[in-house]
Design an enzyme around this catalytic site. Structure first.
Site, PDB file in Angstrom:
ATOM      1  N   THR A 185      35.087  54.422  54.352  1.00  0.00           N
ATOM      2  CA  THR A 185      36.134  54.855  55.377  1.00  0.00           C
ATOM      3  C   THR A 185      36.360  56.245  55.751  1.00  0.00           C
ATOM      4  O   THR A 185      36.225  57.088  55.127  1.00  0.00           O
ATOM      5  CB  THR A 185      37.542  54.538  54.639  1.00  0.00           C
ATOM      6  N   ARG A 213      40.827  39.761  53.814  1.00  0.00           N
ATOM      7  CA  ARG A 213      41.115  40.619  53.116  1.00  0.00           C
ATOM      8  C   ARG A 213      41.496  42.042  53.991  1.00  0.00           C
ATOM      9  O   ARG A 213      40.793  42.367  54.853  1.00  0.00           O
ATOM     10  CB  ARG A 213      39.925  41.133  52.005  1.00  0.00           C
ATOM     11  N   VAL A 214      42.537  42.628  53.455  1.00  0.00           N
ATOM     12  CA  VAL A 214      42.909  43.845  54.293  1.00  0.00           C
ATOM     13  C   VAL A 214      43.096  45.047  53.198  1.00  0.00           C
ATOM     14  O   VAL A 214      43.552  44.788  52.062  1.00  0.00           O
ATOM     15  CB  VAL A 214      44.195  43.716  55.065  1.00  0.00           C
ATOM     16  N   GLY A 215      42.579  46.156  53.409  1.00  0.00           N
ATOM     17  CA  GLY A 215      42.566  47.251  52.563  1.00  0.00           C
ATOM     18  C   GLY A 215      43.788  48.201  52.855  1.00  0.00           C
ATOM     19  O   GLY A 215      44.727  47.951  53.393  1.00  0.00           O
ATOM     20  N   ASP A 216      43.628  49.505  52.250  1.00  0.00           N
ATOM     21  CA  ASP A 216      44.662  50.575  52.343  1.00  0.00           C
ATOM     22  C   ASP A 216      44.643  51.438  53.803  1.00  0.00           C
ATOM     23  O   ASP A 216      45.670  51.579  54.146  1.00  0.00           O
ATOM     24  CB  ASP A 216      44.409  51.546  51.418  1.00  0.00           C
ATOM     25  N   THR A 236      40.432  57.100  50.571  1.00  0.00           N
ATOM     26  CA  THR A 236      38.970  56.465  50.750  1.00  0.00           C
ATOM     27  C   THR A 236      38.463  55.672  49.554  1.00  0.00           C
ATOM     28  O   THR A 236      39.311  56.177  48.259  1.00  0.00           O
ATOM     29  CB  THR A 236      37.770  57.161  51.403  1.00  0.00           C
ATOM     30  N   GLY A 237      37.998  54.706  49.359  1.00  0.00           N
ATOM     31  CA  GLY A 237      37.516  54.095  48.215  1.00  0.00           C
ATOM     32  C   GLY A 237      38.343  52.681  47.944  1.00  0.00           C
ATOM     33  O   GLY A 237      38.416  51.946  49.067  1.00  0.00           O
ATOM     34  N   GLY A 239      40.592  50.138  48.299  1.00  0.00           N
ATOM     35  CA  GLY A 239      41.758  50.126  48.774  1.00  0.00           C
ATOM     36  C   GLY A 239      42.958  49.476  48.035  1.00  0.00           C
ATOM     37  O   GLY A 239      44.054  49.909  48.027  1.00  0.00           O
TER      38      GLY A 239
END
Length: 325
Positions: A185, A213-216, A236-237, A239
């Site tokens: 990211t 799926r949705v991350g941070d 980053t990383g 989420g």
């Protein structure tokens, strides 16, 4: 009379002492506001092309908001970057879905999640912020809005990404890879010549993630947060770990309480490590920037770096880590 005078004098002294900290705090805050740093752009990972773009704009007088948008767009359009924008790795069903958010100095924000077929989700997120009463649009609604705003549909699954996905389908093994391809990211923070701060974050998410799926990255307070009186932070990383800790918001609040950007990043990582017994299996990293132009960064595993552009100088900087393996 003596006792009365003593109590009166003691009370006045107490009032003076009780007001002193706020006076000193206000004075320190004013000093920070007056001592503006030179324009600066910082971003997660070694995305120096992105920070050079943003930094060059800042030194030409661009706003922090314009700079962060154009800066991260460099990586959204970079076909060699399989974790952001066009050319991003698809989910396990072969869909390239993008997430992004942006925040302006006035605290306004925009976000898109599960956006398909649009190369620059950060620009759609800005349109959400500026043209709608909402903060976040998702999926088909986000795509429909983007088309209405003049964005063109595009096939984002490149030949290389499709080939890698089909290879993955043979075994369908899913596990997070620490420091995957040494980039992930892109989150960016900028301070302009007026001293205003803005931020943006954009990603295609975990490679071969579950459909939906949705991350941070598009979540305000998780992948990105800023307060123009204090500073900002990006993540980053993994989420999921960032979302559960509301990491970027936490860092900004810690800076508000007087912690340096470095101290705030370290505390955020320490909390994630404490909350996740399996922290050795994934990476999380933060970058923070306060209004004085001070930068902090911390990660779980070594290998994370951040890019910086200031006064014509571009650099890639190694972040300290929790684990020293």
């Amino acid at each position: 009379m003596k006792r009365r005078n003593f109590l009166k004098n003691a009370g006045m002294a107490g009032m003076a002492l009780s007001t002193a900290p706020s006076v000193f705090s206000q004075s320190a805050l004013n000093d920070i506001k007056m001592a503006k740093p030179s324009p600066i752009a910082v971003a997660t990972w070694n995305f120096q092309n992105a920070t050079k773009m943003a930094g060059s704009m800042l030194y030409e007088g661009a706003s922090a908001l314009d700079a962060v948008e154009k800066g991260v767009m460099v990586e959204e359009g970079n076909l060699k970057n399989t974790t952001v924008g066009n050319g991003g790795a698809p989910d396990r069903d072969g869909n390239v879905t993008l997430d992004a958010c942006i925040m302006s100095p006035d605290g306004n924000a925009g976000s898109v999640v599960y956006l398909k077929e649009i190369e620059h989700p950060v620009s759609v997120a800005r349109k959400v912020m500026e043209e709608t009463p909402h903060v976040m649009l998702a999926g088909e609604g986000a795509l429909q809005f983007a088309i209405q705003q003049g964005f063109k549909r595009k096939n984002l699954l490149t030949e290389n990404s499709e080939k890698a996905w089909k290879e993955w389908l043979k075994e369908k093994e899913y596990r997070p890879i620490i420091n995957i391809e040494n980039h992930d990211t892109i989150g960016m923070l900028c301070i302009d010549e007026k001293g205003d701060i803005a931020g943006a974050c954009t990603t295609s998410g975990l490679a071969y993630k579950m459909n939906g799926r949705v991350g941070d990255s598009p979540i305000i307070g998780a992948g990105l947060y800023l307060d123009n009186e204090v500073g900002g932070a990006v993540a980053t990383g993994m989420g999921e770990a960032v979302m559960k800790s509301v990491g970027s918001f936490l860092i900004v609040e810690l800076m508000r309480q007087g912690n340096s950007p470095q101290e705030a990043c370290e505390e955020a990582i320490n909390r994630i490590v404490k909350q996740n017994k399996n922290h050795k299996e994934f990476q999380v990293a933060f970058v923070a920037l306060n209004k004085a132009g001070e930068i902090g960064s911390y990660c779980i595993h070594k290998g994370f770096t951040y890019a910086k552009y200031q006064e014509g100088e571009s650099s890639n900087n190694t972040s300290p880590s929790y684990m020293i393996e």
